[in-house]
Design an enzyme around this catalytic site. Structure first.
Site, PDB file in Angstrom:
ATOM      1  N   LYS A   1     -50.059 -45.456  87.558  1.00 59.77           N
ATOM      2  CA  LYS A   1     -49.431 -44.598  86.546  1.00 59.77           C
ATOM      3  C   LYS A   1     -50.246 -43.333  86.326  1.00 59.77           C
ATOM      4  O   LYS A   1     -49.696 -42.234  86.236  1.00 59.77           O
ATOM      5  CB  LYS A   1     -49.336 -45.347  85.206  1.00 59.77           C
ATOM      6  CG  LYS A   1     -48.482 -46.599  85.255  1.00 59.77           C
ATOM      7  CD  LYS A   1     -47.052 -46.284  84.968  1.00 59.77           C
ATOM      8  CE  LYS A   1     -46.200 -47.443  85.361  1.00 59.77           C
ATOM      9  NZ  LYS A   1     -46.346 -47.728  86.804  1.00 59.77           N
TER      10      LYS A   1
ATOM     11  N   GLY B   1     -42.705 -51.892  81.514  1.00 60.54           N
ATOM     12  CA  GLY B   1     -42.902 -52.211  80.096  1.00 60.54           C
ATOM     13  C   GLY B   1     -43.993 -53.210  79.847  1.00 60.54           C
ATOM     14  O   GLY B   1     -44.398 -53.422  78.713  1.00 60.54           O
TER      15      GLY B   1
ATOM     16  N   TYR C   1     -45.208 -41.483  71.393  1.00 58.82           N
ATOM     17  CA  TYR C   1     -44.101 -42.435  71.540  1.00 58.82           C
ATOM     18  C   TYR C   1     -42.785 -41.742  71.188  1.00 58.82           C
ATOM     19  O   TYR C   1     -42.629 -41.194  70.106  1.00 58.82           O
ATOM     20  CB  TYR C   1     -44.316 -43.636  70.621  1.00 58.82           C
ATOM     21  CG  TYR C   1     -43.262 -44.702  70.784  1.00 58.82           C
ATOM     22  CD1 TYR C   1     -42.394 -45.024  69.751  1.00 58.82           C
ATOM     23  CD2 TYR C   1     -43.112 -45.368  72.005  1.00 58.82           C
ATOM     24  CE1 TYR C   1     -41.422 -46.001  69.909  1.00 58.82           C
ATOM     25  CE2 TYR C   1     -42.137 -46.340  72.174  1.00 58.82           C
ATOM     26  CZ  TYR C   1     -41.292 -46.651  71.123  1.00 58.82           C
ATOM     27  OH  TYR C   1     -40.325 -47.603  71.291  1.00 58.82           O
TER      28      TYR C   1
ATOM     29  N   HIS D   1     -33.077 -43.662  79.129  1.00 58.21           N
ATOM     30  CA  HIS D   1     -33.841 -43.864  80.364  1.00 58.21           C
ATOM     31  C   HIS D   1     -33.007 -43.279  81.485  1.00 58.21           C
ATOM     32  O   HIS D   1     -31.892 -43.748  81.748  1.00 58.21           O
ATOM     33  CB  HIS D   1     -34.067 -45.355  80.596  1.00 58.21           C
ATOM     34  CG  HIS D   1     -34.840 -45.642  81.846  1.00 58.21           C
ATOM     35  ND1 HIS D   1     -35.257 -46.908  82.182  1.00 58.21           N
ATOM     36  CD2 HIS D   1     -35.303 -44.852  82.830  1.00 58.21           C
ATOM     37  CE1 HIS D   1     -35.915 -46.871  83.310  1.00 58.21           C
ATOM     38  NE2 HIS D   1     -35.963 -45.634  83.739  1.00 58.21           N
TER      39      HIS D   1
ATOM     40  N   LYS E   1     -32.907 -53.950  82.885  1.00 58.41           N
ATOM     41  CA  LYS E   1     -31.682 -53.161  82.888  1.00 58.41           C
ATOM     42  C   LYS E   1     -30.473 -54.078  82.952  1.00 58.41           C
ATOM     43  O   LYS E   1     -30.499 -55.086  83.645  1.00 58.41           O
ATOM     44  CB  LYS E   1     -31.686 -52.199  84.084  1.00 58.41           C
ATOM     45  CG  LYS E   1     -32.838 -51.176  84.015  1.00 58.41           C
ATOM     46  CD  LYS E   1     -33.028 -50.430  85.316  1.00 58.41           C
ATOM     47  CE  LYS E   1     -34.220 -49.487  85.204  1.00 58.41           C
ATOM     48  NZ  LYS E   1     -34.612 -48.914  86.504  1.00 58.41           N
TER      49      LYS E   1
ATOM     50  N   ASN F   1     -40.790 -45.566  91.284  1.00 52.47           N
ATOM     51  CA  ASN F   1     -40.580 -46.860  91.952  1.00 52.47           C
ATOM     52  C   ASN F   1     -40.396 -46.590  93.439  1.00 52.47           C
ATOM     53  O   ASN F   1     -39.465 -45.882  93.828  1.00 52.47           O
ATOM     54  CB  ASN F   1     -39.343 -47.560  91.382  1.00 52.47           C
ATOM     55  CG  ASN F   1     -39.493 -47.828  89.885  1.00 52.47           C
ATOM     56  OD1 ASN F   1     -40.581 -48.190  89.437  1.00 52.47           O
ATOM     57  ND2 ASN F   1     -38.443 -47.616  89.134  1.00 52.47           N
TER      58      ASN F   1
ATOM     59  N   ARG G   1     -39.375 -48.180  95.992  1.00 52.50           N
ATOM     60  CA  ARG G   1     -38.564 -49.228  96.656  1.00 52.50           C
ATOM     61  C   ARG G   1     -37.093 -48.909  96.462  1.00 52.50           C
ATOM     62  O   ARG G   1     -36.745 -48.040  95.636  1.00 52.50           O
ATOM     63  CB  ARG G   1     -38.863 -50.578  95.999  1.00 52.50           C
ATOM     64  CG  ARG G   1     -38.428 -50.591  94.549  1.00 52.50           C
ATOM     65  CD  ARG G   1     -38.626 -51.914  93.838  1.00 52.50           C
ATOM     66  NE  ARG G   1     -38.021 -51.865  92.509  1.00 52.50           N
ATOM     67  CZ  ARG G   1     -38.662 -51.478  91.404  1.00 52.50           C
ATOM     68  NH1 ARG G   1     -39.929 -51.125  91.464  1.00 52.50           N
ATOM     69  NH2 ARG G   1     -38.053 -51.420  90.233  1.00 52.50           N
TER      70      ARG G   1
ATOM     71  N   VAL H   1     -32.271 -52.206  92.344  1.00 53.03           N
ATOM     72  CA  VAL H   1     -31.073 -53.043  92.133  1.00 53.03           C
ATOM     73  C   VAL H   1     -29.852 -52.146  91.982  1.00 53.03           C
ATOM     74  O   VAL H   1     -28.799 -52.386  92.569  1.00 53.03           O
ATOM     75  CB  VAL H   1     -31.242 -53.913  90.864  1.00 53.03           C
ATOM     76  CG1 VAL H   1     -29.919 -54.569  90.479  1.00 53.03           C
ATOM     77  CG2 VAL H   1     -32.337 -54.953  91.047  1.00 53.03           C
TER      78      VAL H   1
ATOM     79  N   ARG I   1     -24.786 -55.777  85.622  1.00 53.21           N
ATOM     80  CA  ARG I   1     -25.511 -56.844  86.307  1.00 53.21           C
ATOM     81  C   ARG I   1     -24.980 -58.202  85.824  1.00 53.21           C
ATOM     82  O   ARG I   1     -24.933 -58.453  84.610  1.00 53.21           O
ATOM     83  CB  ARG I   1     -27.012 -56.756  86.004  1.00 53.21           C
ATOM     84  CG  ARG I   1     -27.638 -55.472  86.538  1.00 53.21           C
ATOM     85  CD  ARG I   1     -29.140 -55.561  86.467  1.00 53.21           C
ATOM     86  NE  ARG I   1     -29.776 -54.298  86.818  1.00 53.21           N
ATOM     87  CZ  ARG I   1     -31.073 -54.192  87.146  1.00 53.21           C
ATOM     88  NH1 ARG I   1     -31.848 -55.280  87.119  1.00 53.21           N
ATOM     89  NH2 ARG I   1     -31.595 -53.032  87.463  1.00 53.21           N
TER      90      ARG I   1
HETATM   91  C1  MV4 Z   1     -42.110 -44.927  76.803  1.00 52.55           C
HETATM   92  C2  MV4 Z   1     -41.218 -45.079  75.724  1.00 52.55           C
HETATM   93  C3  MV4 Z   1     -41.328 -44.184  74.658  1.00 52.55           C
HETATM   94  N1  MV4 Z   1     -42.272 -43.234  74.661  1.00 52.55           N
HETATM   95  N2  MV4 Z   1     -43.030 -43.960  76.787  1.00 52.55           N
HETATM   96  C4  MV4 Z   1     -40.677 -48.798  79.204  1.00 52.55           C
HETATM   97  C5  MV4 Z   1     -41.168 -49.317  80.543  1.00 52.55           C
HETATM   98  C6  MV4 Z   1     -41.642 -48.143  81.244  1.00 52.55           C
HETATM   99  N3  MV4 Z   1     -40.575 -47.717  82.169  1.00 52.55           N
HETATM  100  C7  MV4 Z   1     -41.932 -47.127  80.197  1.00 52.55           C
HETATM  101  N4  MV4 Z   1     -41.171 -47.503  79.029  1.00 52.55           N
HETATM  102  C8  MV4 Z   1     -41.160 -46.735  77.916  1.00 52.55           C
HETATM  103  N5  MV4 Z   1     -42.048 -45.748  77.872  1.00 52.55           N
HETATM  104  C9  MV4 Z   1     -43.114 -43.138  75.721  1.00 52.55           C
HETATM  105  N6  MV4 Z   1     -44.061 -42.176  75.689  1.00 52.55           N
HETATM  106  C10 MV4 Z   1     -40.270 -46.092  75.760  1.00 52.55           C
HETATM  107  C11 MV4 Z   1     -40.269 -46.925  76.837  1.00 52.55           C
HETATM  108  C12 MV4 Z   1     -39.285 -48.002  76.817  1.00 52.55           C
HETATM  109  C13 MV4 Z   1     -38.267 -48.001  77.701  1.00 52.55           C
HETATM  110  C14 MV4 Z   1     -38.183 -47.001  78.645  1.00 52.55           C
HETATM  111  C15 MV4 Z   1     -37.150 -47.045  79.520  1.00 52.55           C
HETATM  112  C16 MV4 Z   1     -36.209 -48.054  79.461  1.00 52.55           C
HETATM  113  C17 MV4 Z   1     -36.307 -49.041  78.543  1.00 52.55           C
HETATM  114  C18 MV4 Z   1     -37.333 -49.040  77.639  1.00 52.55           C
HETATM  115  C19 MV4 Z   1     -37.436 -50.044  76.691  1.00 52.55           C
HETATM  116  C20 MV4 Z   1     -38.456 -50.013  75.808  1.00 52.55           C
HETATM  117  C21 MV4 Z   1     -39.412 -48.990  75.874  1.00 52.55           C
END
Ligand code: MV4
Length: 448
Positions: A116, A165, A202, A208, A237, A290, A292, A295, A338
């Protein structure tokens, strides 16, 4: 092009890869564990080799057994699918040392983008928008508090070796930050053998969004537009769609161009997905890459008409990516649900069992990617997804209508599945108006 490849995976993605092999005239060698001995899709492979007992560690994750099968079957390449060994740099290195082409990125790209922090640094160099945060690892509570006070609470602690996550913790003040830091470092060490953590501002209630990338071995990188994967539960997802229903063309152009810049800077080849968080002001921020096939790749295949697995095989065999960016199109709207054998009423607990009833939908705009069939036994050994229902129509409204009709037709039982939940979501005003965020599903539905 290869004459024979090994598919180092199982279920719907193994079948997906076998299908593309058959169309390309490439022989496919499937591997299976004793639990998958009776899986019908194995008959579509040219050869099927048992690699061990049900536990993944003795079969689909067992590198010596997979390499042995590849040697015995005398294949030129291995496709890892997703999950299992798909992002295992050690496996990719062993393939290289055995002169077996790993159908995916170079080991170097996988290593760089798998961290990361390293990928965040690369993103910063390519002017890819980053969430404000610590520009490197945070080691002490003092450091953490300094960063948090500079960027403002709430903040999120993330593991550099993490993904999906795992190892994430949100802190709203100094006290909770100090309390969470040690726990996050310990969890990161336990889960990823790397206690390195970093901090970001945050984003509350984000979407997403991710960009599909294709690159060849001659330095060409293009994108195949974006997917919106906001409907999730605990980082799993559930529904994905393309295009993202809430961004305009200018945002789409910037989003996809930043993903291409990052993949170019990494010297990337094969398929990859660049993940972003998008806040309420439609500003997007880099999350991770990612390396790869994912899905949800069918959603992109449907709107672009591109066979991404075929591109992976062609690129791995040394072909040039003879698809120019200006010729890539995103036509209409596609949505994927899914189909998991889980009980949403009981906390999505997996519900293995025999599919005594299994009838998939069809008709205009409907695609079902599944290895399951009537009387197929779903065991407890692997993940609970048995397939994906994808629809593709000229508009999102029409796609939702077709998805609702297809979900009504879909029969799978007596095991509990996510089909009833998808029927509810497709009828939900918030979903139809795209007024959702990554926490919406858990906030609005009792999840058992
Ligand atoms: C975050 C976020 C909020 N703020 N970063 C979730 C797993 C990884 N892909 C990063 N994730 C997140 N990063 C910041 N600065 C909220 C999440 C997050 C999330 C992100 C994408 C899809 C689903 C999620 C579910 C919970 C938290």
């Amino acid at each position: 092009m290869f004459s024979r490849i090994l598919v180092a995976n199982r279920g719907e993605i193994a079948l997906r890869i076998i299908r593309t092999c058959r169309e390309l005239g490439v022989e496919s060698v499937a591997v299976y564990s004793e639990a998958d001995r009776d899986a019908a899709y194995l008959q579509l492979a040219d050869e099927a080799i048992c690699i061990g007992p049900a536990p993944a560690g003795e079969s689909y994750l067992n590198i010596p057994r997979i390499i042995s099968a590849a040697e015995v079957a005398d294949v030129q390449a291995i496709h890892p699918g997703y999950g299992f060994l798909a992002e295992n740099t050690h496996f990719a290195e062993i393939c290289r040392s055995c002169k077996i082409e790993f159908i995916g990125p170079s080991v170097e790209s996988m290593k760089m983008l798998g961290s990361k922090l390293a990928s965040r640094n690369l993103a910063r160099q390519c002017q890819v928008p980053l969430t404000p945060g610590s520009d490197g690892p945070v080691k002490s509570e003092k450091e953490a508090v300094e960063v948090a006070r500079k960027i403002g609470y709430p903040v999120i602690i993330k593991a550099s070796g993490g993904g999906g996550g795992r190892g994430m913790r949100v802190a709203h003040n100094d006290i909770s930050l100090k309390g969470s830091l040690k726990a996050a470092q310990a969890e990161a060490e336990a889960a990823f053998k790397d206690s390195t953590v970093f901090i970001e501002k945050y984003h509350e209630e984000p979407r997403h969004v991710e960009v599909q990338i294709l690159g060849d071995k001659y330095g060409k990188v293009i994108h195949l537009f974006e997917r919106d994967c906001t409907i999730q539960r605990r980082h799993q997802k559930l529904i994905e769609e393309s295009p993202c229903p809430v961004i305009d063309d200018e945002t789409r152009r910037e989003l996809c161009a930043s993903a291409v810049r990052l993949a170019n800077a990494a010297g990337y080849y094969s398929a990859a997905t660049v993940e972003f968080i998008m806040d309420k002001q439609k500003k997007f921020y880099f999350l991770e890459v990612n390396t790869r096939i994912q899905v949800e790749h069918p959603v992109t295949e449907e709107v672009t008409g591109q066979d991404i697995i075929q591109w992976q095989l062609r690129i791995a065999s040394g072909e040039k990516l003879d698809l120019d960016q200006q010729d890539a199109r995103c036509n209409g709207a596609a949505i994927e649900c899914r189909i998991n054998v889980e009980d949403p009423e009981r906390g999505f607990v997996p519900c293995p069992g025999v599919l005594e009833e299994f009838a998939v939908p069809g008709g205009p705009g409907v695609r079902v990617d599944t290895h399951a069939h009537q009387n197929y036994r779903i065991g407890p050994n692997y993940d609970s997804m048995i397939g994906k229902l994808i629809v593709h129509r000229p508009t999102r409204e029409q796609a939702i209508a077709t998805m609702r009709r297809a979900l009504e037709e879909f029969r799978a039982g007596p095991v509990k599945t996510t089909i009833p939940l998808h029927r509810q979501i497709m009828s939900d005003q918030d979903f139809q108006q795209a007024r959702v965020d990554t926490g919406w599903l858990e906030r609005t539905r009792k999840m058992g």
